[in-house]
Design a protein around this motif. Sequence first.
Motif, PDB file in Angstrom:
ATOM      1  N   THR A 145       0.846  -1.195   0.000  1.00  0.00           N
ATOM      2  CA  THR A 145       0.000   0.000   0.000  1.00  0.00           C
ATOM      3  C   THR A 145       0.879   1.242   0.000  1.00  0.00           C
ATOM      4  OG1 THR A 145      -1.664  -1.180   1.304  1.00  0.00           O
ATOM      5  CG2 THR A 145      -1.845   1.227   1.199  1.00  0.00           C
ATOM      6  N   GLY A 146       0.634   2.121  -0.951  1.00  0.00           N
ATOM      7  CA  GLY A 146       1.389   3.367  -1.008  1.00  0.00           C
ATOM      8  C   GLY A 146       0.661   4.482  -0.290  1.00  0.00           C
ATOM      9  N   SER A 195       0.291   7.330  -1.439  1.00  0.00           N
ATOM     10  CA  SER A 195      -0.528   7.863  -2.523  1.00  0.00           C
ATOM     11  C   SER A 195      -0.086   7.122  -3.778  1.00  0.00           C
ATOM     12  CB  SER A 195      -0.333   9.379  -2.684  1.00  0.00           C
ATOM     13  OG  SER A 195       1.010   9.679  -3.040  1.00  0.00           O
ATOM     14  N   GLN A 196      -0.775   7.371  -4.880  1.00  0.00           N
ATOM     15  CA  GLN A 196      -0.454   6.684  -6.135  1.00  0.00           C
ATOM     16  C   GLN A 196      -0.588   7.671  -7.272  1.00  0.00           C
ATOM     17  OE1 GLN A 196      -2.236   2.675  -6.934  1.00  0.00           O
ATOM     18  NE2 GLN A 196      -3.199   3.675  -8.672  1.00  0.00           N
ATOM     19  N   ASN A 241      -0.964   7.369 -10.588  1.00  0.00           N
ATOM     20  CA  ASN A 241      -2.188   6.994 -11.299  1.00  0.00           C
ATOM     21  C   ASN A 241      -2.189   5.479 -11.442  1.00  0.00           C
ATOM     22  OD1 ASN A 241      -0.796   6.188 -13.674  1.00  0.00           O
ATOM     23  ND2 ASN A 241      -0.853   8.277 -14.482  1.00  0.00           N
ATOM     24  N   PRO A 246       0.909   1.435  -9.644  1.00  0.00           N
ATOM     25  CA  PRO A 246       0.306   0.908  -8.416  1.00  0.00           C
ATOM     26  C   PRO A 246       1.352   0.327  -7.452  1.00  0.00           C
ATOM     27  CG  PRO A 246       0.127  -0.715 -10.151  1.00  0.00           C
ATOM     28  CD  PRO A 246       0.743   0.522 -10.792  1.00  0.00           C
ATOM     29  N   ALA A 247       1.022   0.342  -6.186  1.00  0.00           N
ATOM     30  CA  ALA A 247       1.914  -0.253  -5.181  1.00  0.00           C
ATOM     31  C   ALA A 247       2.126  -1.738  -5.467  1.00  0.00           C
ATOM     32  CB  ALA A 247       1.320  -0.051  -3.789  1.00  0.00           C
ATOM     33  N   TRP A 299       5.907   1.421  -8.562  1.00  0.00           N
ATOM     34  CA  TRP A 299       5.036   2.360  -7.851  1.00  0.00           C
ATOM     35  C   TRP A 299       5.623   3.770  -7.896  1.00  0.00           C
ATOM     36  CZ3 TRP A 299       6.425   4.817  -3.020  1.00  0.00           C
ATOM     37  CH2 TRP A 299       5.393   5.597  -2.453  1.00  0.00           C
ATOM     38  N   ASP A 326       4.498   7.752  -6.183  1.00  0.00           N
ATOM     39  CA  ASP A 326       3.541   8.489  -5.352  1.00  0.00           C
ATOM     40  C   ASP A 326       2.998   9.683  -6.132  1.00  0.00           C
ATOM     41  OD1 ASP A 326       5.995  10.176  -4.935  1.00  0.00           O
ATOM     42  OD2 ASP A 326       4.528  11.282  -3.739  1.00  0.00           O
ATOM     43  N   GLN A 327       2.084  10.433  -5.499  1.00  0.00           N
ATOM     44  CA  GLN A 327       1.392  11.519  -6.205  1.00  0.00           C
ATOM     45  C   GLN A 327       1.601  12.885  -5.559  1.00  0.00           C
ATOM     46  OE1 GLN A 327      -2.915  11.439  -6.171  1.00  0.00           O
ATOM     47  NE2 GLN A 327      -3.031  11.857  -8.359  1.00  0.00           N
ATOM     48  N   ASP A 332       6.938  10.020   1.870  1.00  0.00           N
ATOM     49  CA  ASP A 332       6.111   9.073   1.140  1.00  0.00           C
ATOM     50  C   ASP A 332       6.384   7.700   1.747  1.00  0.00           C
ATOM     51  OD1 ASP A 332       5.445  11.139  -0.671  1.00  0.00           O
ATOM     52  OD2 ASP A 332       7.233  10.690  -1.860  1.00  0.00           O
ATOM     53  N   LEU A 343       5.706   3.326   1.459  1.00  0.00           N
ATOM     54  CA  LEU A 343       5.251   2.131   0.758  1.00  0.00           C
ATOM     55  C   LEU A 343       5.286   0.995   1.778  1.00  0.00           C
ATOM     56  CD1 LEU A 343       4.371   0.722  -1.830  1.00  0.00           C
ATOM     57  CD2 LEU A 343       6.790   0.347  -2.350  1.00  0.00           C
TER      58      LEU A 343
END
Length: 174
Positions: A33-34, A36-37, A39, A43-44, A63, A65-66, A73, A75
């Motif tokens: 799970t990140g 954020s992502q 897009n 993905p994580a 992955w 982040d955004q 950040d 992960l």
Amino acid sequence: MLAGLSGLSGLSGLAGGASLINVALSSLGAVATGSSQFNANFPASAANNGARTGAWGSPSGGWADQTSNTYPDTLEINFGQSRTVSRAVVVTLADSGGAVEPTAATLATVNGLTDFQIQYWNGSTWVTVATVTANDKAMRDLSFSAVTTDRMRLYVTAARANFSRVMELEFWGF
Ligand SMILES: [Ca+2]
């Protein structure tokens, strides 16, 4: 003295790499799970799919982040069970791109992570077991005293080109 050395040798054998596995793998039930992502193409889940290589910007590449130029950040890998871990491998995006298998010498001076920590959850808080600063390599292999936990994470405090980019995050143990 000789007996003591012999004992140390035995411990070393137990802790050796032969029986350790990458417990971060999604194929073993672990979930990434990140924080954020960027897009759907970053993905994580691309960071615990067992591949240190991949087409960057494809759903299986890695992955990102955004939160542009905003840190930390994270992960996180939730193992789904208790694991004992003593080694982490962090693969970030190399200068040569994501398609080439990285070595310890592969450079990441354009899009790579620079400052980060490896942390484990001790039941009430996150505890740092390894710290990297001023990184310029695509792959870092980090060993530390074994910890037993059901989750660990990569905690990034600085990265090049505004975003954290991770091709693969491995936690080796049993
Ligand atoms: Ca991957």
